[in-house]
Enzyme design. Structure first.
Site, PDB file in Angstrom:
ATOM      1  N   GLU A 245     -18.683  46.238  15.313  1.00  0.00           N
ATOM      2  CA  GLU A 245     -17.603  45.669  15.710  1.00  0.00           C
ATOM      3  C   GLU A 245     -16.445  46.781  15.901  1.00  0.00           C
ATOM      4  OE1 GLU A 245     -18.876  43.124  12.130  1.00  0.00           O
ATOM      5  OE2 GLU A 245     -19.097  45.237  12.843  1.00  0.00           O
TER       6      GLU A 245
ATOM      7  N   CYS B 244     -18.001  42.690   7.648  1.00  0.00           N
ATOM      8  CA  CYS B 244     -17.224  42.817   6.477  1.00  0.00           C
ATOM      9  C   CYS B 244     -15.690  42.573   6.422  1.00  0.00           C
ATOM     10  CB  CYS B 244     -17.759  44.408   6.189  1.00  0.00           C
ATOM     11  SG  CYS B 244     -16.759  45.552   6.850  1.00  0.00           S
TER      12      CYS B 244
ATOM     13  N   CYS C 153     -13.915  45.033   8.639  1.00  0.00           N
ATOM     14  CA  CYS C 153     -14.014  44.853  10.079  1.00  0.00           C
ATOM     15  C   CYS C 153     -13.403  43.468  10.574  1.00  0.00           C
ATOM     16  CB  CYS C 153     -15.409  44.624  10.434  1.00  0.00           C
ATOM     17  SG  CYS C 153     -16.316  46.121  10.635  1.00  0.00           S
TER      18      CYS C 153
END
Length: 155
Positions: free
Chosen positions: A76, A102, A105
């Site tokens: 990402e 996560c 991100c």
């Protein structure tokens, strides 16, 4: 049968994941807006540094102080950084990623103005943690997040 853009972009993210040099996990991401791809990414070390599967093929790159990869940039992050580097507007865009974001991100996705996230696999399940913190964060702040499955190609 004619595939949707969501299926096409997630299939591309899945294929991009195979480009990853990470020894532990392969993740791919596609960033799209108005049915057009604006950026791609996969996890791994920054360009011009070491490829983990070459330099540390058996165990992966050295760990940082928290036990994470010392070199890896998440898929990402790579997609967002490339879009920013090329001055592409991400406001209102959609991200397709093979592993749910996560928390770190998720914060970047939200800040970039991305409004929709589709993912294939759960980061929480992969890390064996109770919830997908990144997904929870994004939903709390108005980003639409949806788990996808790709159609069986053999069907």
């Amino acid at each position: 049968m004619r595939p949707s853009f969501d299926e096409i972009y997630m299939d591309l993210a899945d294929k991009l994941a195979k480009r990853s040099h990470c020894v532990k996990m392969h993740v791919g991401a596609v960033l799209a807006k108005d049915t057009r791809i604006i950026s791609l990414g996969y996890n791994g070390p920054p360009a011009g540094t070491h490829n983990c599967d070459v330099e540390w093929a058996e165990h992966g790159c050295p760990r940082d102080s928290k036990g994470g990869c010392s070199l890896a940039i998440h898929a990402e992050q790579n997609a967002i950084l490339y879009a920013a580097k090329n001055k592409a507007s991400m406001e209102g865009s959609t991200m397709y990623v093979t592993l749910s974001p996560c928390l770190a991100c998720a914060r970047i996705i939200y800040t970039a103005g991305i409004k929709h996230v589709f993912y294939l696999h759960s980061y929480g399940e992969y890390k064996k943690i109770a919830s997908d913190e990144g997904v929870d964060f994004l939903r709390k702040f108005g980003v639409t997040v949806q788990r996808m499955t790709l159609p069986d190609k053999n069907a």
